[in-house]
Scaffold this motif. Structure first.
Motif, PDB file in Angstrom:
ATOM      1  N   THR A 299       0.793  -1.230   0.000  1.00  7.93           N
ATOM      2  CA  THR A 299       0.000   0.000   0.000  1.00  7.93           C
ATOM      3  C   THR A 299       0.826   1.282   0.000  1.00  7.93           C
ATOM      4  O   THR A 299       0.329   2.343  -0.369  1.00  7.93           O
ATOM      5  CB  THR A 299      -0.924   0.044   1.229  1.00  7.93           C
ATOM      6  OG1 THR A 299      -0.117   0.157   2.418  1.00  7.93           O
ATOM      7  CG2 THR A 299      -1.780  -1.210   1.318  1.00  7.93           C
ATOM      8  N   GLY A 300       2.066   1.213   0.475  1.00 10.05           N
ATOM      9  CA  GLY A 300       2.877   2.410   0.582  1.00 10.05           C
ATOM     10  C   GLY A 300       2.555   3.248   1.802  1.00 10.05           C
ATOM     11  O   GLY A 300       3.044   4.373   1.943  1.00 10.05           O
ATOM     12  N   ARG A 301       1.741   2.714   2.702  1.00  7.57           N
ATOM     13  CA  ARG A 301       1.387   3.447   3.914  1.00  7.57           C
ATOM     14  C   ARG A 301       1.081   2.446   5.034  1.00  7.57           C
ATOM     15  O   ARG A 301       0.889   1.261   4.784  1.00  7.57           O
ATOM     16  CB  ARG A 301       0.160   4.333   3.686  1.00  7.57           C
ATOM     17  CG  ARG A 301      -1.085   3.553   3.276  1.00  7.57           C
ATOM     18  CD  ARG A 301      -2.242   4.473   2.937  1.00  7.57           C
ATOM     19  NE  ARG A 301      -2.720   5.199   4.095  1.00  7.57           N
ATOM     20  CZ  ARG A 301      -3.685   4.748   4.898  1.00  7.57           C
ATOM     21  NH1 ARG A 301      -4.272   3.581   4.656  1.00  7.57           N
ATOM     22  NH2 ARG A 301      -4.085   5.457   5.925  1.00  7.57           N
ATOM     23  N   LEU A 302       1.063   2.949   6.241  1.00  4.31           N
ATOM     24  CA  LEU A 302       0.711   2.134   7.392  1.00  4.31           C
ATOM     25  C   LEU A 302      -0.587   2.646   7.989  1.00  4.31           C
ATOM     26  O   LEU A 302      -0.713   3.833   8.292  1.00  4.31           O
ATOM     27  CB  LEU A 302       1.825   2.171   8.455  1.00  4.31           C
ATOM     28  CG  LEU A 302       3.143   1.480   8.107  1.00  4.31           C
ATOM     29  CD1 LEU A 302       4.134   1.650   9.245  1.00  4.31           C
ATOM     30  CD2 LEU A 302       2.915   0.006   7.816  1.00  4.31           C
ATOM     31  N   ASN A 303      -1.524   1.741   8.144  1.00  2.92           N
ATOM     32  CA  ASN A 303      -2.797   2.060   8.782  1.00  2.92           C
ATOM     33  C   ASN A 303      -2.621   1.866  10.290  1.00  2.92           C
ATOM     34  O   ASN A 303      -2.224   0.791  10.745  1.00  2.92           O
ATOM     35  CB  ASN A 303      -3.883   1.133   8.231  1.00  2.92           C
ATOM     36  CG  ASN A 303      -5.257   1.475   8.740  1.00  2.92           C
ATOM     37  OD1 ASN A 303      -5.404   2.248   9.692  1.00  2.92           O
ATOM     38  ND2 ASN A 303      -6.269   0.912   8.125  1.00  2.92           N
ATOM     39  N   ALA A 304      -2.907   2.912  11.066  1.00  2.22           N
ATOM     40  CA  ALA A 304      -2.697   2.838  12.514  1.00  2.22           C
ATOM     41  C   ALA A 304      -3.441   1.656  13.138  1.00  2.22           C
ATOM     42  O   ALA A 304      -2.934   0.998  14.056  1.00  2.22           O
ATOM     43  CB  ALA A 304      -3.135   4.145  13.177  1.00  2.22           C
ATOM     44  N   ALA A 305      -4.641   1.359  12.623  1.00  3.05           N
ATOM     45  CA  ALA A 305      -5.425   0.255  13.188  1.00  3.05           C
ATOM     46  C   ALA A 305      -4.758  -1.098  12.957  1.00  3.05           C
ATOM     47  O   ALA A 305      -5.037  -2.060  13.687  1.00  3.05           O
ATOM     48  CB  ALA A 305      -6.826   0.257  12.585  1.00  3.05           C
ATOM     49  N   SER A 306      -3.867  -1.194  11.984  1.00  2.00           N
ATOM     50  CA  SER A 306      -3.220  -2.473  11.670  1.00  2.00           C
ATOM     51  C   SER A 306      -2.232  -2.907  12.745  1.00  2.00           C
ATOM     52  O   SER A 306      -1.799  -4.065  12.758  1.00  2.00           O
ATOM     53  CB  SER A 306      -2.502  -2.388  10.319  1.00  2.00           C
ATOM     54  OG  SER A 306      -3.424  -2.167   9.273  1.00  2.00           O
ATOM     55  N   TRP A 307      -1.877  -1.977  13.652  1.00  2.00           N
ATOM     56  CA  TRP A 307      -1.031  -2.386  14.773  1.00  2.00           C
ATOM     57  C   TRP A 307      -1.741  -3.409  15.657  1.00  2.00           C
ATOM     58  O   TRP A 307      -1.088  -4.221  16.318  1.00  2.00           O
ATOM     59  CB  TRP A 307      -0.626  -1.171  15.606  1.00  2.00           C
ATOM     60  CG  TRP A 307       0.460  -0.357  14.980  1.00  2.00           C
ATOM     61  CD1 TRP A 307       0.310   0.706  14.146  1.00  2.00           C
ATOM     62  CD2 TRP A 307       1.870  -0.552  15.131  1.00  2.00           C
ATOM     63  NE1 TRP A 307       1.535   1.192  13.765  1.00  2.00           N
ATOM     64  CE2 TRP A 307       2.511   0.451  14.368  1.00  2.00           C
ATOM     65  CE3 TRP A 307       2.653  -1.453  15.853  1.00  2.00           C
ATOM     66  CZ2 TRP A 307       3.900   0.550  14.292  1.00  2.00           C
ATOM     67  CZ3 TRP A 307       4.029  -1.350  15.786  1.00  2.00           C
ATOM     68  CH2 TRP A 307       4.636  -0.363  15.020  1.00  2.00           C
ATOM     69  N   LEU A 308      -3.071  -3.387  15.670  1.00  2.00           N
ATOM     70  CA  LEU A 308      -3.806  -4.346  16.504  1.00  2.00           C
ATOM     71  C   LEU A 308      -3.641  -5.781  16.006  1.00  2.00           C
ATOM     72  O   LEU A 308      -3.211  -6.656  16.779  1.00  2.00           O
ATOM     73  CB  LEU A 308      -5.285  -3.950  16.563  1.00  2.00           C
ATOM     74  CG  LEU A 308      -5.611  -2.706  17.377  1.00  2.00           C
ATOM     75  CD1 LEU A 308      -7.062  -2.270  17.153  1.00  2.00           C
ATOM     76  CD2 LEU A 308      -5.366  -2.972  18.869  1.00  2.00           C
ATOM     77  N   PRO A 309      -3.954  -6.105  14.734  1.00  2.00           N
ATOM     78  CA  PRO A 309      -3.734  -7.480  14.287  1.00  2.00           C
ATOM     79  C   PRO A 309      -2.259  -7.855  14.245  1.00  2.00           C
ATOM     80  O   PRO A 309      -1.915  -9.024  14.478  1.00  2.00           O
ATOM     81  CB  PRO A 309      -4.358  -7.507  12.891  1.00  2.00           C
ATOM     82  CG  PRO A 309      -4.355  -6.092  12.434  1.00  2.00           C
ATOM     83  CD  PRO A 309      -4.592  -5.283  13.682  1.00  2.00           C
TER      84      PRO A 309
END
Length: 302
Positions: A174-184
């Motif tokens: 994606t070229g970016r980090l989704n903050a919510a993805s730290w949970l999984p």
């Protein structure tokens, strides 16, 4: 027999964890409607290669450092049993490290030009992260100062299987980090750390004799089981916080599956008192982790 010995040294039953890490990162990318088949395939191959590298280096390192003695339980190790010579295993480690590096470079060549053309410095960052992954795979139990012998293995699993494995795969898509993805990412990393903790609970007696001070050795079996339960509960909480963000109709099924898997595992862990019983939990939980990620894929609103 030689091929069988090398397959045994590669410890194929640990590979579901590496696959689950990448598949989880692919899922978080897919939930953002981003995907790349070539990048996905190279992420998976690189992760599997790094896992095999870690397993070969672990076989070599534990034999050299005296952790693989007759007191150790579980599947036979190839170097300590004499089925593969130390020199041959060292060559195997070097070859697998080279393959991992080549796959990692191919992955970066496929992913980075499309997602970070405006940030050429990202190449250096990802090269450093790749080098750190190879170094961590080797230095867990091999080398002069293996970090697995001072109780840092669990943290390394969280970092490399969870945060780097999941978030790195997502970023390369994606070229970016989704903050919510730290949970999984955190949840999966903790689940993978649980596999290492099972392994270390099984080997408490032999590791203590060899001076390998894992978290399980420091705690002893009863408290190591409590620590294991804490890892599971924190991971379950992270999954429970993340699932409602993306899953609607299948939320009840996923929560029920999460609760059932957690409860069954804790029940089996409570019953396990001997090394052989703990060893059986290793492939069971590894497969459970992979099946959970596949269940998420089947229910994802893509």
């Amino acid at each position: 027999m030689s091929v069988r010995n090398w397959l045994a040294a590669a410890r194929l039953r640990t590979l579901p964890l590496a696959a689950a890490s990448v598949l989880c990162g692919m899922l978080t990318a897919a939930l953002q409607h981003r995907g790349n088949l070539t990048v996905s395939a190279l992420c998976l191959l690189t992760a599997l290669s790094l896992q095999i590298l870690s397993n070969l280096a672990n076989d070599y390192g534990d034999a050299c450092n005296g952790a693989d003695t007759l007191a150790r339980k579980g599947p036979a190790r190839m170097v300590s049993s004499g089925r593969i010579s130390p020199a041959a295993m060292a060559r195997g480690v070097k070859l697998t490290a080279a393959v991992s590096c080549l796959l990692g470079i191919a992955l970066l060549c496929s992913a980075l030009p499309a997602i970070s053309a405006a940030e050429p410095q990202s190449w250096l960052l990802w090269l450093l992260l790749g080098a750190a992954s190879v170094a961590a795979a080797f230095a867990y139990t091999a080398g002069k100062k293996p970090y697995g012998y001072i109780g840092l293995g669990d943290l390394a699993v969280l970092v490399f299987f969870g945060w780097l494995g999941v978030l790195g795969t997502e970023y390369l898509h994606t070229g970016r980090l989704n903050a919510a993805s730290w949970l999984p990412a955190t949840a999966l990393g903790l689940w993978c750390a649980m596999v290492l903790n099972i392994n270390n609970m099984r080997d408490i007696a032999s590791d203590r004799l060899a001076g390998k001070t894992t978290v399980a050795v420091r705690l002893g079996l009863p408290r190591a089981k409590i620590y294991h339960t804490v890892l599971l509960l924190v991971a379950a909480a992270a999954w429970a916080l993340w699932l409602p963000l993306h899953f609607g109709g299948g939320l009840f099924l996923l929560c029920a599956a999460l609760l059932a898997a957690s409860a069954i595992h804790l029940y089996l862990l409570k019953k396990a008192q001997f090394s052989a019983e703990l060893d059986k939990l290793l492939p069971q939980w590894s497969i459970t982790v992979l099946l959970w990620i596949l269940l998420l894929w089947l229910n994802a609103p893509l």
